[in-house]
Enzyme design. Sequence first.
Site, PDB file in Angstrom:
ATOM      1  N   SER A 110       9.446   2.542  10.917  1.00 32.65           N
ATOM      2  CA  SER A 110       8.446   3.088   9.998  1.00 32.65           C
ATOM      3  C   SER A 110       8.792   4.542   9.666  1.00 32.65           C
ATOM      4  O   SER A 110       9.893   4.811   9.189  1.00 32.65           O
ATOM      5  CB  SER A 110       7.047   2.915  10.602  1.00 32.65           C
ATOM      6  OG  SER A 110       6.045   3.028   9.611  1.00 32.65           O
ATOM      7  N   ASP A 250       5.495  -7.398   5.201  1.00 29.85           N
ATOM      8  CA  ASP A 250       5.487  -5.990   5.617  1.00 29.85           C
ATOM      9  C   ASP A 250       4.763  -5.099   4.615  1.00 29.85           C
ATOM     10  O   ASP A 250       4.903  -5.276   3.394  1.00 29.85           O
ATOM     11  CB  ASP A 250       6.943  -5.527   5.730  1.00 29.85           C
ATOM     12  CG  ASP A 250       7.172  -4.402   6.719  1.00 29.85           C
ATOM     13  OD1 ASP A 250       6.277  -3.556   6.872  1.00 29.85           O
ATOM     14  OD2 ASP A 250       8.258  -4.383   7.316  1.00 29.85           O
ATOM     15  N   HIS A 277       4.810  -5.732   9.733  1.00 32.40           N
ATOM     16  CA  HIS A 277       5.415  -4.421   9.995  1.00 32.40           C
ATOM     17  C   HIS A 277       6.050  -4.313  11.385  1.00 32.40           C
ATOM     18  O   HIS A 277       6.699  -3.314  11.669  1.00 32.40           O
ATOM     19  CB  HIS A 277       4.318  -3.361   9.840  1.00 32.40           C
ATOM     20  CG  HIS A 277       4.813  -1.967   9.620  1.00 32.40           C
ATOM     21  ND1 HIS A 277       5.739  -1.639   8.651  1.00 32.40           N
ATOM     22  CD2 HIS A 277       4.497  -0.789  10.248  1.00 32.40           C
ATOM     23  CE1 HIS A 277       5.963  -0.336   8.678  1.00 32.40           C
ATOM     24  NE2 HIS A 277       5.238   0.200   9.650  1.00 32.40           N
TER      25      HIS A 277
END
Length: 298
Positions: A110, A250, A277
């Site tokens: 991320s 995602d 995610h």
Amino acid sequence: MTPAPSAKGTVPFGEHKTWYRVTGDLGSGLAPVVVVHGGPGSTHDYLLPLARLAEEGRAIVHYDQIGNGGSTHLPGRGADFWTVELFLAELDNLLTSLGIADDYVLFGQSWGGLLVAEHAAARPAGLRGLVIANSPASYPLWLEEMAVLRAQLPPGVNEMLLRHEAAGTTDSEEYYGAMTPFYEKHVCRLKPWPREYRASFYEVYNDPTVYYAMNGPSEFHVVGTLKDWGVEDRLADIAVPTLVLSGRHDEATPKTVRPYAERIPDARWVVFEDSSHLPHLEEPEAFHEVMTEYLKSL
């Protein structure tokens, strides 16, 4: 079961301290993998399952970025303190302090993916490989796609979110409740959420200083200092084999991830079909297989 750590501690970072955890032997002869968590303002906890990669003989290093977890908390510092440069300097300091700056692999998830891409673009001599997981190449791209995903939420949910964002009441229980459908669809599709993810999630909200300053009140409402930042123009400078990972569902949609695959000269992109995610939690066996194959290829 997460393997037990072989070492834990802190390293000085200026006046502050960075907490770290090592699984395996840093002197094994294989470049250790340094795991860089998301947020900004999250913790290492949700990425602890990566410690399993140490079974292949390669050390895995987790750490908490300054401001959260076991590292120094600075709730009084304003947004001007929390910069990309600060976290790049912290990463450099950790590599040097652990004696691995001349031979290492980076895994960034991320926000951590953007951070390791920026680091790699400077072509550090010791970097051997790079994994960018579930990361947008820029926050403007991320915000474009957030608008698309929000519009697909159940009727009335986005309208309620927008109402609270306009009124500045994003700290209300109603706003948090309305966030849930998005998180369950695009962040973690497992029910209940795994313990590791819940640990990091609660850490952010126990001390949201960094998250609020750099990101904002939620994944899909980025109003912090990162809102105009990205790494797209730096990607062509990355000179190590790069593995790009994302989930089919995602929040980091294909549009946000594609620049990594297209602009990094030696990049391979893998999409996990049943993940959002957090593929390392949602599809752990497939994730482990992909990571093991990549690390063996280095």
